[in-house]
Design a protein around this motif. Structure first.
Motif, mmCIF file in Angstrom:
data_model
loop_
_atom_site.group_PDB
_atom_site.id
_atom_site.type_symbol
_atom_site.label_atom_id
_atom_site.label_comp_id
_atom_site.label_asym_id
_atom_site.label_seq_id
_atom_site.Cartn_x
_atom_site.Cartn_y
_atom_site.Cartn_z
ATOM 1 N N MET A 1 -13.957 16.009 32.556
ATOM 2 C CA MET A 1 -12.890 15.472 31.612
ATOM 3 C C MET A 1 -13.358 16.454 29.848
ATOM 4 O O MET A 1 -12.818 16.670 29.596
ATOM 5 N N GLY A 2 -14.147 16.404 30.672
ATOM 6 C CA GLY A 2 -14.906 17.297 28.963
ATOM 7 C C GLY A 2 -15.465 16.558 28.087
ATOM 8 O O GLY A 2 -16.250 15.477 28.477
ATOM 9 N N ALA A 3 -16.136 16.997 27.067
ATOM 10 C CA ALA A 3 -16.919 16.228 26.574
ATOM 11 C C ALA A 3 -16.121 15.402 25.080
ATOM 12 O O ALA A 3 -14.854 16.043 24.116
ATOM 13 N N VAL A 4 -16.557 14.288 25.152
ATOM 14 C CA VAL A 4 -15.684 13.850 23.209
ATOM 15 C C VAL A 4 -16.403 14.210 22.161
ATOM 16 O O VAL A 4 -17.206 15.167 22.731
ATOM 17 N N VAL A 5 -16.596 13.703 21.054
ATOM 18 C CA VAL A 5 -16.652 14.957 19.619
ATOM 19 C C VAL A 5 -18.422 15.212 19.262
ATOM 20 O O VAL A 5 -18.399 15.622 19.231
ATOM 21 N N SER A 6 -19.059 13.927 20.195
ATOM 22 C CA SER A 6 -20.262 13.506 19.130
ATOM 23 C C SER A 6 -21.032 12.566 20.758
ATOM 24 O O SER A 6 -19.862 11.736 21.212
ATOM 25 N N LEU A 7 -22.367 12.449 20.339
ATOM 26 C CA LEU A 7 -22.767 11.291 21.007
ATOM 27 C C LEU A 7 -22.583 10.221 20.650
ATOM 28 O O LEU A 7 -22.549 8.903 21.280
ATOM 29 N N ALA A 8 -22.608 10.218 19.316
ATOM 30 C CA ALA A 8 -22.095 8.622 18.857
ATOM 31 C C ALA A 8 -20.621 7.657 19.339
ATOM 32 O O ALA A 8 -20.603 7.458 19.552
ATOM 33 N N GLN A 9 -19.655 9.022 19.415
ATOM 34 C CA GLN A 9 -18.369 8.602 20.121
ATOM 35 C C GLN A 9 -18.401 8.111 21.795
ATOM 36 O O GLN A 9 -18.189 7.326 21.876
ATOM 37 N N ARG A 10 -18.943 9.313 22.086
ATOM 38 C CA ARG A 10 -19.675 8.880 23.444
ATOM 39 C C ARG A 10 -20.241 7.096 23.243
ATOM 40 O O ARG A 10 -19.298 6.708 24.675
ATOM 41 N N ASP A 11 -21.077 7.073 22.885
ATOM 42 C CA ASP A 11 -21.497 5.247 22.423
ATOM 43 C C ASP A 11 -20.685 4.742 22.467
ATOM 44 O O ASP A 11 -20.308 3.388 23.551
ATOM 45 N N ASP A 12 -19.452 4.866 21.248
ATOM 46 C CA ASP A 12 -18.512 3.802 21.162
ATOM 47 C C ASP A 12 -17.560 3.774 21.862
ATOM 48 O O ASP A 12 -16.855 2.548 23.053
ATOM 49 N N VAL A 13 -17.147 4.972 23.178
ATOM 50 C CA VAL A 13 -16.603 4.673 24.166
ATOM 51 C C VAL A 13 -17.363 3.702 25.168
ATOM 52 O O VAL A 13 -16.471 3.042 25.988
ATOM 53 N N ARG A 14 -17.978 4.125 25.693
ATOM 54 C CA ARG A 14 -19.412 2.929 26.146
ATOM 55 C C ARG A 14 -18.987 1.852 26.435
ATOM 56 O O ARG A 14 -18.472 0.923 27.050
ATOM 57 N N ARG A 15 -19.278 1.687 24.976
ATOM 58 C CA ARG A 15 -19.397 0.581 24.550
ATOM 59 C C ARG A 15 -17.833 -0.433 24.492
ATOM 60 O O ARG A 15 -17.291 -1.207 25.053
ATOM 61 N N ALA A 16 -16.758 0.211 24.359
ATOM 62 C CA ALA A 16 -15.363 -0.066 23.803
ATOM 63 C C ALA A 16 -15.085 -0.313 25.390
ATOM 64 O O ALA A 16 -14.388 -1.524 25.742
ATOM 65 N N ALA A 17 -14.911 0.482 26.523
ATOM 66 C CA ALA A 17 -14.718 0.240 27.908
ATOM 67 C C ALA A 17 -16.061 -0.469 28.448
ATOM 68 O O ALA A 17 -15.077 -1.700 29.088
ATOM 69 N N ARG A 18 -17.075 -0.771 28.259
ATOM 70 C CA ARG A 18 -17.499 -2.213 28.550
ATOM 71 C C ARG A 18 -17.092 -3.755 28.169
ATOM 72 O O ARG A 18 -16.714 -4.725 29.056
ATOM 73 N N ALA A 19 -16.849 -3.524 27.065
ATOM 74 C CA ALA A 19 -16.073 -5.056 26.300
ATOM 75 C C ALA A 19 -14.178 -4.968 27.187
ATOM 76 O O ALA A 19 -14.398 -6.388 27.084
ATOM 77 N N ILE A 20 -14.415 -4.136 27.297
ATOM 78 C CA ILE A 20 -12.810 -4.906 28.119
ATOM 79 C C ILE A 20 -12.599 -4.292 29.723
ATOM 80 O O ILE A 20 -12.232 -5.690 30.107
ATOM 81 N N ALA A 21 -14.011 -3.963 30.043
ATOM 82 C CA ALA A 21 -14.474 -4.262 31.234
ATOM 83 C C ALA A 21 -14.712 -5.675 31.595
ATOM 84 O O ALA A 21 -14.860 -6.577 32.634
ATOM 85 N N GLU A 22 -14.851 -6.344 30.792
ATOM 86 C CA GLU A 22 -15.527 -7.658 30.741
ATOM 87 C C GLU A 22 -14.266 -8.718 31.122
ATOM 88 O O GLU A 22 -14.953 -10.067 31.938
ATOM 89 N N SER A 23 -13.528 -8.348 30.953
ATOM 90 C CA SER A 23 -12.312 -9.605 31.689
ATOM 91 C C SER A 23 -11.697 -8.943 33.274
ATOM 92 O O SER A 23 -10.458 -9.617 32.960
ATOM 93 N N GLY A 24 -12.317 -7.991 33.549
ATOM 94 C CA GLY A 24 -11.702 -7.428 34.421
ATOM 95 C C GLY A 24 -12.763 -6.971 35.579
ATOM 96 O O GLY A 24 -14.179 -7.730 35.473
ATOM 97 N N ARG A 25 -12.533 -5.556 35.828
ATOM 98 C CA ARG A 25 -13.946 -4.859 36.634
ATOM 99 C C ARG A 25 -13.220 -2.999 36.223
ATOM 100 O O ARG A 25 -11.878 -2.629 36.526
ATOM 101 N N PHE A 26 -14.421 -2.026 36.465
ATOM 102 C CA PHE A 26 -13.612 -0.613 36.962
ATOM 103 C C PHE A 26 -13.890 -1.006 38.224
ATOM 104 O O PHE A 26 -14.277 -0.981 39.331
ATOM 105 N N VAL A 27 -12.749 0.140 38.202
ATOM 106 C CA VAL A 27 -11.836 0.610 39.496
ATOM 107 C C VAL A 27 -12.661 1.766 40.001
ATOM 108 O O VAL A 27 -12.000 2.230 40.887
ATOM 109 N N HIS A 28 -12.440 3.259 39.102
ATOM 110 C CA HIS A 28 -12.701 4.415 39.056
ATOM 111 C C HIS A 28 -13.962 4.348 37.825
ATOM 112 O O HIS A 28 -13.456 4.177 37.017
ATOM 113 N N GLY A 29 -15.279 4.766 38.260
ATOM 114 C CA GLY A 29 -15.879 6.144 37.483
ATOM 115 C C GLY A 29 -16.858 4.391 36.276
ATOM 116 O O GLY A 29 -17.131 3.024 36.701
#
Length: 191
Positions: free
Chosen positions: A1-29
């Protein structure tokens, strides 16, 4: 996929993905694991593509935006339920609808156009010619209402008409003719 703009954004994306997955599950990745070749996962802002299956009635899939390589799948019961789920996001840059059923597509377009800057309508005619979901094309509106940038990402004349409701439709001639027949609009001016 390549990199996102910064380490801070990477961490924000990780937090957001985990928040959404709390109501379901990771299917891939896995947001904490990255497959790299000749790169340090701790120094680079890399993320693998993530796919989440979430509860459509939970709030996080509609309110949390992981601005990175994350997609969420929400199951819907019928056309009205799908339109309601799309509206709960309060606006998006683009949405893709895929199918050959003209009645269904027409109904979804009419119910969801106010919530999107662009609807990318795919059917068996256009599937092999698609520009892809969300591809910003200068001649098309890119941006939507609400949290989706207010519709003026492409600037120019697009920024002048922010207060007007309009939606660009990208589809086959057959599907566009069907939409026109279902809602003909005002008559053309006479010469």
């Amino acid at each position: 996929m390549g990199a996102v703009v910064s380490l801070a954004q990477r961490d924000d994306v990780r937090r957001a993905a985990r928040a959404i997955a709390e109501s379901g599950r990771f299917v891939h990745g896995d947001p904490q694991k990255v497959r790299l070749v000749d790169a340090d996962p701790e120094r680079g802002a890399f993320l693998d593509a993530l796919l989440i299956s979430a509860d459509p009635e939970a709030s996080a899939p509609h309110e949390v935006e992981p601005f990175g390589p994350v997609a969420t799948v929400l199951a819907y019961r019928d056309t009205g339920h799908a339109a309601d789920l799309l509206a709960r996001g309060r606006g998006s840059l683009a949405a893709s609808l895929v199918g050959d059923d003209l009645t269904w597509t027409t109904a979804v377009v009419r119910q969801t156009a106010p919530w999107h800057g662009r609807l990318h309508l795919l059917d068996s005619v256009t599937m092999t010619q698609t520009t892809g979901h969300g591809s910003p094309l200068p001649a098309l509106r890119h941006g939507g209402p609400g949290r989706a940038g207010g519709g003026s990402e492409m600037a120019g004349i697009r920024g002048v008409v922010d207060l007007m409701q309009r939606t660009a439709l990208q589809a086959s001639p057959r599907l566009l003719d069907s939409l026109r027949a279902a809602h003909p609009g005002p008559p053309a001016p006479s010469a």
